[in-house]
Design a protein around this motif. Structure first.
Motif, PDB file in Angstrom:
ATOM      1  N   CYS A 180      45.983  32.021  44.981  1.00  0.00           N
ATOM      2  CA  CYS A 180      46.474  30.732  45.466  1.00  0.00           C
ATOM      3  C   CYS A 180      47.968  30.851  45.758  1.00  0.00           C
ATOM      4  CB  CYS A 180      46.213  29.625  44.432  1.00  0.00           C
ATOM      5  SG  CYS A 180      46.892  28.020  44.957  1.00  0.00           S
ATOM      6  N   GLY A 181      48.317  30.802  47.015  1.00  0.00           N
ATOM      7  CA  GLY A 181      49.714  30.939  47.423  1.00  0.00           C
ATOM      8  C   GLY A 181      50.598  29.826  46.892  1.00  0.00           C
ATOM      9  N   ASN A 182      50.090  28.616  46.874  1.00  0.00           N
ATOM     10  CA  ASN A 182      50.857  27.474  46.386  1.00  0.00           C
ATOM     11  C   ASN A 182      51.183  27.632  44.895  1.00  0.00           C
ATOM     12  OD1 ASN A 182      52.057  24.954  47.031  1.00  0.00           O
ATOM     13  ND2 ASN A 182      50.345  23.870  46.086  1.00  0.00           N
ATOM     14  N   CYS A 183      50.209  28.068  44.114  1.00  0.00           N
ATOM     15  CA  CYS A 183      50.438  28.289  42.678  1.00  0.00           C
ATOM     16  C   CYS A 183      51.381  29.464  42.451  1.00  0.00           C
ATOM     17  CB  CYS A 183      49.112  28.513  41.943  1.00  0.00           C
ATOM     18  SG  CYS A 183      48.238  26.973  41.584  1.00  0.00           S
ATOM     19  N   GLY A 233      43.861  23.284  40.759  1.00  0.00           N
ATOM     20  CA  GLY A 233      44.173  23.572  39.361  1.00  0.00           C
ATOM     21  C   GLY A 233      45.549  23.057  38.983  1.00  0.00           C
ATOM     22  N   GLU A 234      45.938  23.344  37.750  1.00  0.00           N
ATOM     23  CA  GLU A 234      47.277  22.998  37.289  1.00  0.00           C
ATOM     24  C   GLU A 234      48.276  23.765  38.151  1.00  0.00           C
ATOM     25  OE1 GLU A 234      49.738  24.477  33.544  1.00  0.00           O
ATOM     26  OE2 GLU A 234      48.014  23.235  32.970  1.00  0.00           O
ATOM     27  N   LEU A 235      49.270  23.072  38.687  1.00  0.00           N
ATOM     28  CA  LEU A 235      50.224  23.692  39.598  1.00  0.00           C
ATOM     29  C   LEU A 235      50.925  24.872  38.926  1.00  0.00           C
ATOM     30  CD1 LEU A 235      51.483  23.606  42.402  1.00  0.00           C
ATOM     31  CD2 LEU A 235      53.217  22.050  41.492  1.00  0.00           C
ATOM     32  N   GLY A 236      50.893  26.004  39.579  1.00  0.00           N
ATOM     33  CA  GLY A 236      51.524  27.216  39.061  1.00  0.00           C
ATOM     34  C   GLY A 236      50.628  28.040  38.162  1.00  0.00           C
ATOM     35  N   ALA A 237      49.433  27.533  37.861  1.00  0.00           N
ATOM     36  CA  ALA A 237      48.542  28.233  36.942  1.00  0.00           C
ATOM     37  C   ALA A 237      47.175  28.497  37.554  1.00  0.00           C
ATOM     38  CB  ALA A 237      48.375  27.424  35.656  1.00  0.00           C
ATOM     39  N   GLY A 238      47.050  28.306  38.843  1.00  0.00           N
ATOM     40  CA  GLY A 238      45.770  28.516  39.511  1.00  0.00           C
ATOM     41  C   GLY A 238      45.452  29.991  39.675  1.00  0.00           C
ATOM     42  N   PRO A 239      44.404  30.275  40.419  1.00  0.00           N
ATOM     43  CA  PRO A 239      44.007  31.670  40.615  1.00  0.00           C
ATOM     44  C   PRO A 239      45.122  32.483  41.289  1.00  0.00           C
ATOM     45  CG  PRO A 239      42.681  30.195  41.997  1.00  0.00           C
ATOM     46  CD  PRO A 239      43.570  29.338  41.165  1.00  0.00           C
ATOM     47  N   SER A 254      48.759  18.705  39.989  1.00  0.00           N
ATOM     48  CA  SER A 254      47.644  19.515  40.478  1.00  0.00           C
ATOM     49  C   SER A 254      48.058  20.202  41.766  1.00  0.00           C
ATOM     50  CB  SER A 254      46.422  18.639  40.755  1.00  0.00           C
ATOM     51  OG  SER A 254      45.963  18.064  39.561  1.00  0.00           O
ATOM     52  N   CYS A 255      47.549  21.391  41.954  1.00  0.00           N
ATOM     53  CA  CYS A 255      47.829  22.145  43.168  1.00  0.00           C
ATOM     54  C   CYS A 255      47.017  21.576  44.326  1.00  0.00           C
ATOM     55  CB  CYS A 255      47.472  23.617  42.939  1.00  0.00           C
ATOM     56  SG  CYS A 255      47.644  24.634  44.432  1.00  0.00           S
ATOM     57  N   ALA A 256      47.687  21.327  45.436  1.00  0.00           N
ATOM     58  CA  ALA A 256      47.003  20.801  46.614  1.00  0.00           C
ATOM     59  C   ALA A 256      46.068  21.837  47.235  1.00  0.00           C
ATOM     60  CB  ALA A 256      48.034  20.343  47.653  1.00  0.00           C
ATOM     61  N   GLU A 257      46.311  23.114  46.970  1.00  0.00           N
ATOM     62  CA  GLU A 257      45.516  24.193  47.558  1.00  0.00           C
ATOM     63  C   GLU A 257      44.257  24.503  46.746  1.00  0.00           C
ATOM     64  OE1 GLU A 257      46.248  28.884  48.618  1.00  0.00           O
ATOM     65  OE2 GLU A 257      47.917  27.497  48.902  1.00  0.00           O
ATOM     66  N   CYS A 258      44.415  24.683  45.425  1.00  0.00           N
ATOM     67  CA  CYS A 258      43.268  25.114  44.601  1.00  0.00           C
ATOM     68  C   CYS A 258      42.742  24.023  43.673  1.00  0.00           C
ATOM     69  CB  CYS A 258      43.611  26.362  43.797  1.00  0.00           C
ATOM     70  SG  CYS A 258      44.743  26.063  42.404  1.00  0.00           S
TER      71      CYS A 258
END
Length: 184
Positions: A83-86, A74-80, A68-72
């Motif tokens: 989302c900079g992290n994704c 969501g699934e890491l790399g698949a967020g909005p 999971s993304c710590a920022e959004c």
């Protein structure tokens, strides 16, 4: 599993690719002696994502699915898209190792990986890009790689479609049939 609203052969191809991602992850877990659903699996996924260039792309994609993304959230790399992290994780996905399957043209595996990433994270890409990559999934999965002239012709035909048509078509043949009726 990602549900592809397009249906038809593109949806079937995505299901097959996702199954290959999961099969490769199970083998990867076995190689490391890690059980699915454990903290060790999460730790292993984090290790893969920390250096995506050291692993085959299906392993990287499987690892991203499990984090999971710590920022959004969501699934890491698949967020909005904001989302900079994704966005960073999605970019690092493309550093993974690609090994072309036997008897396929060089670059087929890269095309398959890109098309899969687009189909699995549709909201991150424009409607015409989604159309082209999703429609290309079945051929890429079968080991076919379109040449530049063929890809350019498909893109030109897709560009003649409305956004609604781009979302609805299920084959390049349908794209050609619809696009041949109009000039743009």
């Amino acid at each position: 599993m990602t549900a592809l609203p397009r249906g038809g052969r593109p949806a079937e191809a995505l299901v097959a690719v996702e199954a290959s991602i999961e099969d490769r992850w199970r083998l990867f877990l076995d190689e490391y002696g890690v059980a699915a659903g454990t903290k060790e699996e999460t730790d292993l996924a984090e290790m893969v994502v920390a250096d995506t260039s050291a692993f085959e792309w299906r392993v990287v994609d499987a690892a991203l699915i499990r984090l999971s993304c710590a920022e959004c959230g969501g699934e890491l790399g698949a967020g909005p898209t904001n989302c900079g992290n994704c966005a960073q994780a999605d970019g690092f996905r493309f550093a993974a190792i690609e090994i072309d399957r036997p008897a396929t043209p060089p670059g087929t595996e890269h095309g398959l990986r890109v098309a899969t990433a687009v189909a699995r994270s549709r909201h991150r890409y424009g409607v015409r890009a989604r159309c082209g990559f999703e429609l290309g999934l079945p051929g890429l999965l079968e080991g076919e790689l379109p040449g530049t002239p063929q890809a350019q012709a498909c893109r030109a035909a897709i560009n003649k479609l409305t956004e609604e048509e781009c979302e609805r078509v299920t084959s390049f043949e349908e794209v050609v049939r619809l696009s041949s009726r109009r000039v743009r």
